[in-house]
Design a protein around this motif. Structure first.
Motif, mmCIF file in Angstrom:
data_model
loop_
_atom_site.group_PDB
_atom_site.id
_atom_site.type_symbol
_atom_site.label_atom_id
_atom_site.label_comp_id
_atom_site.label_asym_id
_atom_site.label_seq_id
_atom_site.Cartn_x
_atom_site.Cartn_y
_atom_site.Cartn_z
ATOM 1 N N ASN A 77 0.851 -1.192 0.000
ATOM 2 C CA ASN A 77 0.000 0.000 0.000
ATOM 3 C C ASN A 77 0.883 1.236 0.000
ATOM 4 O O ASN A 77 1.885 1.289 0.680
ATOM 5 C CB ASN A 77 -0.878 0.025 1.257
ATOM 6 N N ARG A 78 0.430 2.256 -0.735
ATOM 7 C CA ARG A 78 1.271 3.450 -0.838
ATOM 8 C C ARG A 78 0.686 4.613 -0.035
ATOM 9 O O ARG A 78 -0.511 4.701 0.190
ATOM 10 C CB ARG A 78 1.412 3.868 -2.282
ATOM 11 N N VAL A 79 1.593 5.488 0.301
ATOM 12 C CA VAL A 79 1.215 6.731 0.956
ATOM 13 C C VAL A 79 1.623 7.846 0.009
ATOM 14 O O VAL A 79 2.666 7.769 -0.637
ATOM 15 C CB VAL A 79 1.967 6.849 2.305
ATOM 16 N N GLU A 80 0.785 8.874 -0.093
ATOM 17 C CA GLU A 80 1.104 9.982 -0.989
ATOM 18 C C GLU A 80 1.507 11.196 -0.155
ATOM 19 O O GLU A 80 0.731 11.675 0.659
ATOM 20 C CB GLU A 80 -0.125 10.309 -1.835
ATOM 21 N N VAL A 81 2.747 11.653 -0.338
ATOM 22 C CA VAL A 81 3.207 12.852 0.375
ATOM 23 C C VAL A 81 3.064 14.026 -0.585
ATOM 24 O O VAL A 81 3.685 14.066 -1.642
ATOM 25 C CB VAL A 81 4.674 12.723 0.841
ATOM 26 N N ARG A 98 -0.225 -2.157 9.735
ATOM 27 C CA ARG A 98 -0.413 -2.139 8.281
ATOM 28 C C ARG A 98 -0.312 -0.696 7.799
ATOM 29 O O ARG A 98 -0.667 0.225 8.525
ATOM 30 C CB ARG A 98 -1.823 -2.563 7.866
ATOM 31 N N ILE A 99 0.103 -0.562 6.547
ATOM 32 C CA ILE A 99 0.121 0.787 5.955
ATOM 33 C C ILE A 99 -1.241 1.047 5.349
ATOM 34 O O ILE A 99 -1.739 0.245 4.564
ATOM 35 C CB ILE A 99 1.201 0.867 4.856
ATOM 36 N N VAL A 100 -1.857 2.174 5.761
ATOM 37 C CA VAL A 100 -3.137 2.517 5.135
ATOM 38 C C VAL A 100 -2.870 3.544 4.046
ATOM 39 O O VAL A 100 -2.028 4.425 4.189
ATOM 40 C CB VAL A 100 -4.139 3.116 6.145
#
Ligand code: ADP
Ligand code: MG
Length: 485
Positions: free
Chosen positions: A214-218, A247-249
């Motif tokens: 899962n990705r995070v958007e900065v 977990r990465i949300v």
């Protein structure tokens, strides 16, 4: 091969928002000038007054097409504008016009340099055209927020990469290369301080060989250094979360440069949440072959091609070419200087490159100037190098001359004349200086005779001093060798 961090592989995809360098906005004739008073560059259309209709700025389309050529992409003959609906106080229409389904450009590539000297190709999924939003200002008053719509409707190209980068370094190299390409083409000024190049970094980690995590958007990173820091921070954080059983949300975060950390802003919306639909006020953009061909013919030489030409035509090492091609203005300065020299490019180019990269850039860095700001005409650097090559002055004296040119702006030739810096090449003058030194340093001569050969440098120094630094070093060496017993 990508480097693993505690056994994890980093995956990065970037969305770069580049403000298209046009005078007018995307769908109105308001100016895009930076630094105007708040709400002075706002037409009825930009303020979303009822009944106002958009008129597409053709120049934005042209610049996007050229940018597409710049990354070897497919230019789509038909593209279309969609409305992306969401509420935000600085978005008066309640939607942003963008191109989700049919972007103007797709499938490009950007080549980046890696630390080990190899190259890597990063895929670009698409470039689409969209409007910028206005700006909410929350820190002017404790009780209310202000809205500045000057940016509302400013044209942007969103350049979306594939998730092909495997480290913060690769991501930084990608933005640097992209920035060089855009600046060469002139489709974006790429002034990150002014916000006309902003980066959203999508970051995830995975075990090698596994599907993407899962990705995070900065969001909205406005410097290349911050981009690197944001990715590094995010990678550590994600590895930590997973390591602790979490977990990465999928979410949107912001990078706080003063704390060097990312913080959660909101959970990430999906496209469906925006209720995209085709904008009924805008026709599809249909491109003719003539238009595409005409724009292709206007394309300048791009950084990669120039790099190759510089290494071949001027026999420059890769590392010199890297530095010289980064800015088109610097590359042009270099080529003009090589032309202005009376020596052949094979003789003068490397020396001109050295003087630019070492001396000239040091001055630029110190004064925070660019090559356009500095009063150091191309002819001066060419002349300085000519004076060294024809042995009028030594490389060492050239440094003095260079400093004087910076100080007073006179030409190198005039400074050499005025200060009497012409190199002494008269054999008899050099010989008599050598004899004088030999006489005055009898004990060193004895030691030298007894085998202390490292004293040779001492004698060279003394002779140079005797000649006020103006002796030709090669001649001093040669004659000294003969005269010393
Ligand atoms: P959205 O429009 O919702 O931001 P996209 O699917 O268009 O989503 O992807 C946006 C960016 O995210 C692209 O640059 C893409 O390369 C990157 N990306 C997609 N999946 C991942 C992932 N698992 N890890 C890192 N980046 C990713
Ligand atoms: Mg996005």
């Amino acid at each position: 091969m990508s480097r693993l961090i505690h056994g994890w592989e980093v995956v990065v995809g970037l969305e770069v928002h580049a403000q298209v360098a046009t005078k007018a906005k995307l769908f109105s004739s308001s100016p895009t000038d930076f630094g105007s008073d708040p709400n002075t560059n706002v037409s009825f259309y930009d303020a979303a007054m009822p009944g106002m209709l958009p008129v597409l700025n053709g120049e934005v389309v042209n610049q996007a097409i050229k940018t597409g050529f710049g990354i070897n992409a497919k230019i789509n003959r038909i593209s279309r504008f969609d409305r992306k609906n969401y509420f935000y106080p600085d978005l008066p229409a309640g939607y942003q016009i963008s191109q989700l389904f049919y972007p103007i450009v797709s499938d490009g590539v950007v080549e980046i340099n890696l630390q080990d000297g190899s190259r890597k190709t990063i895929g670009v999924e698409r470039i689409h055209i969209e409007q910028d939003a206005g700006k909410s200002i929350h820190d002017l008053s404790p009780t209310c927020s202000y809205i500045d719509l000057n940016r509302s409707g400013v044209p942007l190209m969103e350049i979306v990469s594939k998730p092909d980068m495997r480290s913060s370094y690769e991501a930084m190299q990608y933005v640097k290369k992209l920035r060089a390409i855009l600046k060469y083409i002139g489709s974006c000024e790429c002034n990150m301080d002014r916000g006309n190049l902003r980066v959203d970094a999508n970051v995830s980690v995975r075990k090698p060989g596994e599907p993407f995590g899962n990705r995070v958007e900065v969001k909205n990173i406005n410097s290349i250094r911050f981009l690197g820091q944001a990715i590094d921070y995010e990678v550590e954080r994600q590895i930590d979360v997973i390591g602790n059983g979490g977990r990465i949300v999928q979410e949107t975060r912001l990078f706080d440069s003063s704390f060097c950390e990312t913080r959660s802003m909101r959970s990430k919306e999906d496209a469906a949440d925006y209720r995209y639909f085709p904008d009924p006020d805008l026709k599809p953009v249909i491109l003719s072959d003539e238009r595409i061909e005409k724009l292709k013919a206007e394309m300048p030489e791009l950084p990669d091609v120039k790099h190759e030409r510089f290494t071949k035509e001027y026999c420059l090492p890769e590392s010199d070419a890297d530095v010289l091609i980064e800015e088109k203005t610097v590359a042009n300065y270099f080529e003009k200087a090589v032309k202005a020299s009376k020596f052949k490019p094979q003789e003068s180019a490397k020396l001109i490159a050295n003087w630019m990269i070492v001396e000239l850039f040091a001055v630029l860095n110190k004064n925070g100037q660019t090559i356009e700001d500095i009063e150091f005409p191309v002819e001066h650097i060419a002349k300085l190098v000519d004076l060294i090559l024809d042995k009028t002055i030594s490389g060492k004296i050239a440094k003095t001359v260079f400093a004087k040119v910076i100080e007073c702006g006179d030409s190198p030739a005039k400074i050499v004349d005025d200060l009497g810096l012409v190199q002494i090449q008269d054999e008899s003058v050099i010989t008599s200086a050598i004899d004088k030194v030999i006489q005055a340093n009898a004990s060193q001569v004895e030691q030298y005779k007894a085998g202390k050969v490292q004293l040779f440098g001492f004698f060279v120094g003394q002779v140079m001093r005797e000649l006020h630094g103006k002796g030709n070093p090669e001649m001093i060496n040669k004659i000294l060798q003969k005269r010393l017993p």
